[in-house]
Design a protein around this motif. Structure first.
Motif, mmCIF file in Angstrom:
data_model
loop_
_atom_site.group_PDB
_atom_site.id
_atom_site.type_symbol
_atom_site.label_atom_id
_atom_site.label_comp_id
_atom_site.label_asym_id
_atom_site.label_seq_id
_atom_site.Cartn_x
_atom_site.Cartn_y
_atom_site.Cartn_z
ATOM 1 N N ILE A 37 -24.862 13.990 26.882
ATOM 2 C CA ILE A 37 -26.195 13.796 26.549
ATOM 3 C C ILE A 37 -26.828 15.025 26.799
ATOM 4 O O ILE A 37 -27.812 15.559 25.549
ATOM 5 N N ALA A 63 -27.147 9.463 18.957
ATOM 6 C CA ALA A 63 -28.669 9.678 19.427
ATOM 7 C C ALA A 63 -29.506 9.904 18.180
ATOM 8 O O ALA A 63 -30.212 11.122 17.932
ATOM 9 N N ARG A 65 -32.065 10.224 15.507
ATOM 10 C CA ARG A 65 -33.707 10.444 15.564
ATOM 11 C C ARG A 65 -33.941 10.774 14.134
ATOM 12 O O ARG A 65 -33.224 11.221 13.249
ATOM 13 N N PRO A 78 -30.189 8.232 23.871
ATOM 14 C CA PRO A 78 -28.937 8.565 23.583
ATOM 15 C C PRO A 78 -27.977 7.554 24.070
ATOM 16 O O PRO A 78 -28.458 7.004 25.319
ATOM 17 N N THR A 79 -26.914 7.067 23.388
ATOM 18 C CA THR A 79 -26.246 5.898 23.808
ATOM 19 C C THR A 79 -24.700 6.516 23.940
ATOM 20 O O THR A 79 -24.274 6.865 23.004
#
Ligand SMILES: O=C(O)C[C@@H](Cc1ccccc1)C(=O)SCC(=O)c1ccccc1
Ligand SMILES: [Zn+2]
Length: 157
Positions: A37, A63, A65, A78-79
């Motif tokens: 991350i 993540a 965006r 963020p996954t």
């Protein structure tokens, strides 16, 4: 968490088949997730896969965006996605611009499934089944390729 060095194209680690994560509670895996991350954030990426930081495990971060290229992209926390797989995908594929933190300075048009149904374990170990479309589906497929030793330049038409 620490920022890790990103392996560049040519590094054999990027061509390996990554290993499934056996024990999600392992502190080394939890620390790897935090480092992924941090590394994606510092590199300004919308995703990153463990093999890109020379850890050949089946885990990546998504993540998404908004960006000038993808102004409608969703803003995501963020996954971490562990042992991810695609369980269904749309017939149609769409071409879209991609870049890769392991291939700096290169952009290319890559065909990806427009919609996918995926399964993965989250960092708490819960099984998640979700449908992703458009840019998030694209990032997922790009990161899943990294776990299978593929890089987006392999898919340029
Ligand atoms: O190498 C990676 O996995 C990160 C890569 C993820 C990705 C970008 C674009 C499409 C699919 C997957 C990046 O984040 S490259 C840098 C970036 O933020 C970006 C590049 C092109 C378009 C949009 C974003
Ligand atoms: Zn990449």
């Amino acid at each position: 968490a620490e920022q890790l060095e990103i392996a560049q194209l040519g590094n054999p680690i990027l061509r390996q088949n990554a290993q499934p994560v056996e024990d999600i509670t392992d502190t080394a895996i939890q620390q790897l997730i935090d480092s992924l991350i941090a590394t994606a954030a510092s590199a300004n990426g919308v995703g990153i896969a463990a093999p890109q930081v020379s850890q050949s495990y089946r885990v990546f971060i998504v993540a998404s965006r908004p960006s000038p290229r993808y102004p409608n992209a969703p803003e995501m926390v963020p996954t971490a996605m562990i042992n991810p797989k695609i369980i269904a995908y749309s017939a149609e594929r769409v071409k879209g611009w991609e870049g890769c933190l392991s291939v700096p300075g290169v952009r290319g048009l890559v065909p990806r499934y427009q919609a996918i149904t995926v399964e993965y374990l989250d960092r708490q170990g819960n099984l998640q089944r979700q449908e992703f479309t458009d840019f998030v589906a694209r990032i997922f497929q790009h990161e899943l390729d990294h776990l299978d030793g593929m890089v987006f330049v392999d898919r340029l038409e």
